[in-house]
Motif scaffolding. Structure first.
Motif, PDB file in Angstrom:
ATOM      1  N   ILE A 191       0.949  -1.201  -0.279  1.00 31.38           N
ATOM      2  CA  ILE A 191      -0.358  -0.243   0.019  1.00 31.38           C
ATOM      3  C   ILE A 191       1.011   0.934  -0.027  1.00 31.38           C
ATOM      4  O   ILE A 191       0.781   2.287  -0.924  1.00 31.38           O
ATOM      5  CB  ILE A 191      -1.051  -0.219   1.228  1.00 31.38           C
ATOM      6  CG1 ILE A 191      -2.223  -1.325   0.699  1.00 31.38           C
ATOM      7  CG2 ILE A 191      -1.785   1.101   1.355  1.00 31.38           C
ATOM      8  CD1 ILE A 191      -3.108  -1.098   1.452  1.00 31.38           C
TER       9      ILE A 191
ATOM     10  N   ALA B  64       2.276   1.743  -3.397  1.00 28.86           N
ATOM     11  CA  ALA B  64       1.401   2.191  -4.504  1.00 28.86           C
ATOM     12  C   ALA B  64       1.234   4.097  -4.006  1.00 28.86           C
ATOM     13  O   ALA B  64       1.321   4.291  -4.762  1.00 28.86           O
ATOM     14  CB  ALA B  64      -0.009   1.740  -4.447  1.00 28.86           C
TER      15      ALA B  64
ATOM     16  N   ASN C 201      -5.779   6.351  -9.856  1.00 29.01           N
ATOM     17  CA  ASN C 201      -5.293   5.582  -8.667  1.00 29.01           C
ATOM     18  C   ASN C 201      -6.548   5.147  -8.392  1.00 29.01           C
ATOM     19  O   ASN C 201      -6.924   6.025  -7.629  1.00 29.01           O
ATOM     20  CB  ASN C 201      -4.622   6.684  -7.481  1.00 29.01           C
ATOM     21  CG  ASN C 201      -3.756   6.429  -6.267  1.00 29.01           C
ATOM     22  OD1 ASN C 201      -4.118   4.626  -6.237  1.00 29.01           O
ATOM     23  ND2 ASN C 201      -2.862   6.942  -5.193  1.00 29.01           N
TER      24      ASN C 201
ATOM     25  N   SER D  71      -6.110   2.983  -5.946  1.00 30.98           N
ATOM     26  CA  SER D  71      -5.563   1.833  -4.896  1.00 30.98           C
ATOM     27  C   SER D  71      -6.381   2.359  -3.230  1.00 30.98           C
ATOM     28  O   SER D  71      -6.217   1.568  -2.744  1.00 30.98           O
ATOM     29  CB  SER D  71      -4.106   2.356  -4.628  1.00 30.98           C
ATOM     30  OG  SER D  71      -3.677   2.756  -4.535  1.00 30.98           O
TER      31      SER D  71
ATOM     32  N   TYR E 292     -15.086  -2.035  -2.909  1.00 39.44           N
ATOM     33  CA  TYR E 292     -13.635  -2.496  -3.625  1.00 39.44           C
ATOM     34  C   TYR E 292     -14.384  -3.751  -4.055  1.00 39.44           C
ATOM     35  O   TYR E 292     -15.739  -4.241  -3.881  1.00 39.44           O
ATOM     36  CB  TYR E 292     -12.857  -3.129  -2.607  1.00 39.44           C
ATOM     37  CG  TYR E 292     -12.453  -1.899  -1.324  1.00 39.44           C
ATOM     38  CD1 TYR E 292     -11.870  -1.639  -1.375  1.00 39.44           C
ATOM     39  CD2 TYR E 292     -12.710  -2.042   0.286  1.00 39.44           C
ATOM     40  CE1 TYR E 292     -10.926   0.017  -0.787  1.00 39.44           C
ATOM     41  CE2 TYR E 292     -12.422  -1.335   0.786  1.00 39.44           C
ATOM     42  CZ  TYR E 292     -11.838  -0.769   0.992  1.00 39.44           C
ATOM     43  OH  TYR E 292     -10.772   0.195   1.680  1.00 39.44           O
TER      44      TYR E 292
ATOM     45  N   LEU F 176       0.561  -6.083 -11.547  1.00 37.39           N
ATOM     46  CA  LEU F 176       0.293  -4.314 -11.178  1.00 37.39           C
ATOM     47  C   LEU F 176       1.726  -3.322 -12.011  1.00 37.39           C
ATOM     48  O   LEU F 176       1.919  -2.496 -12.115  1.00 37.39           O
ATOM     49  CB  LEU F 176       1.070  -4.520  -9.490  1.00 37.39           C
ATOM     50  CG  LEU F 176       1.287  -2.461  -8.950  1.00 37.39           C
ATOM     51  CD1 LEU F 176      -0.249  -2.294  -9.028  1.00 37.39           C
ATOM     52  CD2 LEU F 176       1.535  -2.975  -7.723  1.00 37.39           C
TER      53      LEU F 176
ATOM     54  N   ILE G 170      -2.834   2.702 -10.914  1.00 37.35           N
ATOM     55  CA  ILE G 170      -2.791   1.554  -9.193  1.00 37.35           C
ATOM     56  C   ILE G 170      -3.527   1.130  -8.669  1.00 37.35           C
ATOM     57  O   ILE G 170      -5.058   1.462  -8.792  1.00 37.35           O
ATOM     58  CB  ILE G 170      -2.362   3.271  -8.657  1.00 37.35           C
ATOM     59  CG1 ILE G 170      -0.568   3.265  -9.789  1.00 37.35           C
ATOM     60  CG2 ILE G 170      -0.791   2.441  -7.783  1.00 37.35           C
ATOM     61  CD1 ILE G 170      -0.169   4.434  -8.931  1.00 37.35           C
ATOM     62  N   LEU G 171      -3.526   0.250  -8.795  1.00 37.50           N
ATOM     63  CA  LEU G 171      -4.363  -1.144  -7.703  1.00 37.50           C
ATOM     64  C   LEU G 171      -3.177  -1.585  -6.785  1.00 37.50           C
ATOM     65  O   LEU G 171      -2.095  -1.517  -6.203  1.00 37.50           O
ATOM     66  CB  LEU G 171      -4.888  -1.631  -8.642  1.00 37.50           C
ATOM     67  CG  LEU G 171      -5.554  -2.307  -9.618  1.00 37.50           C
ATOM     68  CD1 LEU G 171      -5.517  -3.536 -11.001  1.00 37.50           C
ATOM     69  CD2 LEU G 171      -6.709  -0.953  -9.721  1.00 37.50           C
ATOM     70  N   VAL G 172      -3.853  -2.628  -5.357  1.00 39.94           N
ATOM     71  CA  VAL G 172      -3.202  -3.196  -4.138  1.00 39.94           C
ATOM     72  C   VAL G 172      -2.779  -4.781  -4.919  1.00 39.94           C
ATOM     73  O   VAL G 172      -3.951  -5.178  -5.099  1.00 39.94           O
ATOM     74  CB  VAL G 172      -4.072  -3.251  -2.784  1.00 39.94           C
ATOM     75  CG1 VAL G 172      -3.081  -3.274  -2.483  1.00 39.94           C
ATOM     76  CG2 VAL G 172      -3.963  -1.191  -3.162  1.00 39.94           C
TER      77      VAL G 172
ATOM     78  N   ARG H 187      -6.896  -5.696  -6.067  1.00 41.66           N
ATOM     79  CA  ARG H 187      -8.086  -4.892  -4.829  1.00 41.66           C
ATOM     80  C   ARG H 187      -8.216  -3.715  -5.456  1.00 41.66           C
ATOM     81  O   ARG H 187      -6.838  -2.491  -5.836  1.00 41.66           O
ATOM     82  CB  ARG H 187      -7.658  -4.696  -3.311  1.00 41.66           C
ATOM     83  CG  ARG H 187      -8.938  -4.045  -2.846  1.00 41.66           C
ATOM     84  CD  ARG H 187      -8.480  -3.535  -0.749  1.00 41.66           C
ATOM     85  NE  ARG H 187      -7.808  -2.030  -1.111  1.00 41.66           N
ATOM     86  CZ  ARG H 187      -7.897  -1.374  -0.406  1.00 41.66           C
ATOM     87  NH1 ARG H 187      -8.187  -2.011   0.552  1.00 41.66           N
ATOM     88  NH2 ARG H 187      -7.378  -0.637  -0.906  1.00 41.66           N
TER      89      ARG H 187
ATOM     90  N   SER I 156     -10.234   0.024  -5.926  1.00 39.76           N
ATOM     91  CA  SER I 156     -11.322   0.836  -5.034  1.00 39.76           C
ATOM     92  C   SER I 156     -12.154   1.644  -6.077  1.00 39.76           C
ATOM     93  O   SER I 156     -11.699   2.343  -6.522  1.00 39.76           O
ATOM     94  CB  SER I 156     -10.867   1.477  -4.406  1.00 39.76           C
ATOM     95  OG  SER I 156     -11.580   3.123  -3.978  1.00 39.76           O
TER      96      SER I 156
END
Lengths: 355, 355
Positions: B6, B9, B21, B23, B295, B308, B317-319, B332, B334
């Motif tokens: 995180i 990210a 973004n 994330s 999410y 990623l 950008i993701l997690v 994940r 958001s």
């Protein structure tokens, strides 16, 4: 934690009409309006999200500057600073990280009641030394393996400001025994005779605790900082991730403004009150002149609990000393109150002395 | 705590010009202005001192009413409520008080990353069950001595809303094994298909966690509540005395106003975004429709780290999912962001699927 006498004092104050409440451990003046304005501005500006765990860089920079200029601590820099949710949170992080069951921990006595109660919670073995200690009296501990040494300077509950020589004695003892030296300086600005000294200035391993709660009357806003070496700060920051995550965001912005606030008129008011209390009581009680914070810790002939009962009959509320020390014959008096209240309190105490 | 992906990210987002973004784990809208006003008013009114450790009575009363009306929990009353400095503080208090080394703790997976990392910190033995569990799948745990069962509902990171049957299964398991059932309901208002149910309504031993951070975008203000039986609340309150002392005073006043705030237009916006993401991705990825929170947790062919890297080349950008589950093939996403960003993100993801 045996804070029951303090709770009792609160409850007593509620039941008495127009009580003389000299038990309160926070300033009687409101948090200065410029600090409130800065905090509210931060909220309006949308500063309501998580901050970095260690605190906002702007506050850490301001604190580094404060430590350098105000405390003379030249090595202070942002990476050595952790912003916490008040001193109690800082103590929790420190004790949780450092103390293992059975560790010998030295506490200067009388003490802020949270030190022994939190240390016991972590299984520490408590050693105490009276705040009047000399180098010789410290030397009995030098063969021990101490985990930490802690004191508040100026002291809650006595108002004692430790001398430079005493602080050097503690630093030497820390160095010899491998102890962490924790200097809780939350009352540093309440220093009436300019005797306060940050031992961190000369002993770089000191862990210096600085709180905003007492100085600016913002105990409910939860803000303090820890200055320590980077390894300690890193460990505590990790631990803070698992607890509160970060100090309240807007409070951190308030902290920056607080550092710019001239508190000298408030301090001068408390200095006069300190003098007034001492002059009123010195002929009637065994009492040391307080040098800082906003407390006196004076001796009474009865036990503290008995004395409190008599005082309450005169509407006077104090805190019994046994929660701060091994003595059962001391009372803590706070002069963080208005003049009228303080005068009524001194009158009651003078009467009590002659009963 | 392995929050490094995180953090990465965040760092990535800084280095990319105009990043997409997706994330971020908090709402993209600002904290509603009436809440800010109430908080600032409290500050101006001098509400800057310590509150009672368990929280101001006004907030506890408002929360009791909220639990009764909104969650259908009839036994909710102020004495069963503790106000904490955010959910993470609540988790810390709970795990510190309840978990001993070696205790078996059941976590519904995928999970909020703090559960396993904090539980491991206290030496717990971690058991997991996938969020798709049936009663039969739960029965393998019924012969165990479980210390606690914990889940977030709606889920971070999947958006899954547990069914009433699943929740009853967990309550039965808790009753059989003597486990504390901890229901983390911080995302409760983000419930797009009206499927959310507080199991506390029918299982009185539930420990219900309610957070203000996500709903009102006030993650930095540190406010949450715990609803539990009075014995648990008393224990946790004592422990809070040793840590933060109290949740920030002004934030507690903000909480009262937050409860009066109509969030339906915000939720409707996220519902539409939820639908948009699902409709955009369902033909291209193995993906479950999210029912709550903000999410999606969807499957990718590459490992999450590889995916990623490719995504970042498209500024997206993701997690990576591995911090939330045993899988290394989930991401994940958001959707707590504006429409423009979300549309750019879906375009990038559709492109990535066909590469």
């Amino acid at each position: 934690m045996d804070s029951s006498p303090i709770r009792k004092a609160f409850e007593l104050a509620r039941t008495i009409e127009n009580p003389i409440n000299l038990s309160i451990g926070q300033p009687h003046f409101p948090c200065p309006p410029n600090i409130i304005e800065a905090m509210n501005r931060a909220a309006i500006d949308g500063k309501t999200a998580y901050t970095l765990t260690a605190g906002i860089p702007e506050l850490k920079e301001a604190m580094a500057e404060k430590y350098q200029i105000q405390n003379g601590i030249e090595y202070a820099k942002p990476d050595r600073i952790l912003v916490t949710s008040g001193i109690s949170s800082a103590l929790f992080l420190l004790f949780n990280a450092l103390v293992n069951p059975g560790d010998d921990c030295l506490v200067v006595s009388p003490y802020f009641l949270m030190y022994p109660s939190m240390l016991k919670f972590y299984g520490a073995n408590l050693l105490t030394v009276d705040e009047s200690f000399t180098s010789e009296e410290l030397s009995v501990f030098s063969s021990k393996k101490l985990k930490l040494i802690i004191y508040s300077n100026p002291s809650n509950p006595t108002g004692k400001v430790l001398s430079k020589e005493q602080l050097r004695g503690l630093a030497n003892l820390a160095e010899k025994t491998g102890a962490y030296l924790i200097s809780d300086e939350i009352y540093e600005l309440f220093d009436y005779d300019k005797q306060f000294y940050s031992i961190g200035k000369e002993y770089e391993k000191t862990i210096t605790l600085t709180g905003f709660s007492k100085t600016y009357n913002m105990t409910g806003l939860r803000l303090a900082t820890i200055l320590a070496d980077e390894v300690v700060i890193k460990t505590l920051t990790t631990l803070q991730q698992y607890t509160v995550v970060c100090a309240p965001s807007i409070t951190q912005w308030a902290g920056i403004e607080a550092l710019k606030t001239d508190m000298s008129s408030y301090i001068q008011d408390y200095r006069e009150k300190r003098d007034f209390v001492y002059d009123s009581l010195k002929a009637h009680y065994e009492i040391q002149k307080s040098g800082g914070a906003f407390y006196f810790f004076f001796k009474v002939k009865d036990t503290d609990e008995e004395f409190l009962q008599k005082a309450v009959k005169k509407k006077l509320i104090l805190v019994p000393g046994y929660i701060f020390s091994p003595s059962k014959h001391h009372m803590r008096l706070s002069f963080a109150t208005d003049w009228d209240n303080l005068k009524r309190g001194m009158k009651a105490l003078v009467e009590l002395a002659s009963e």
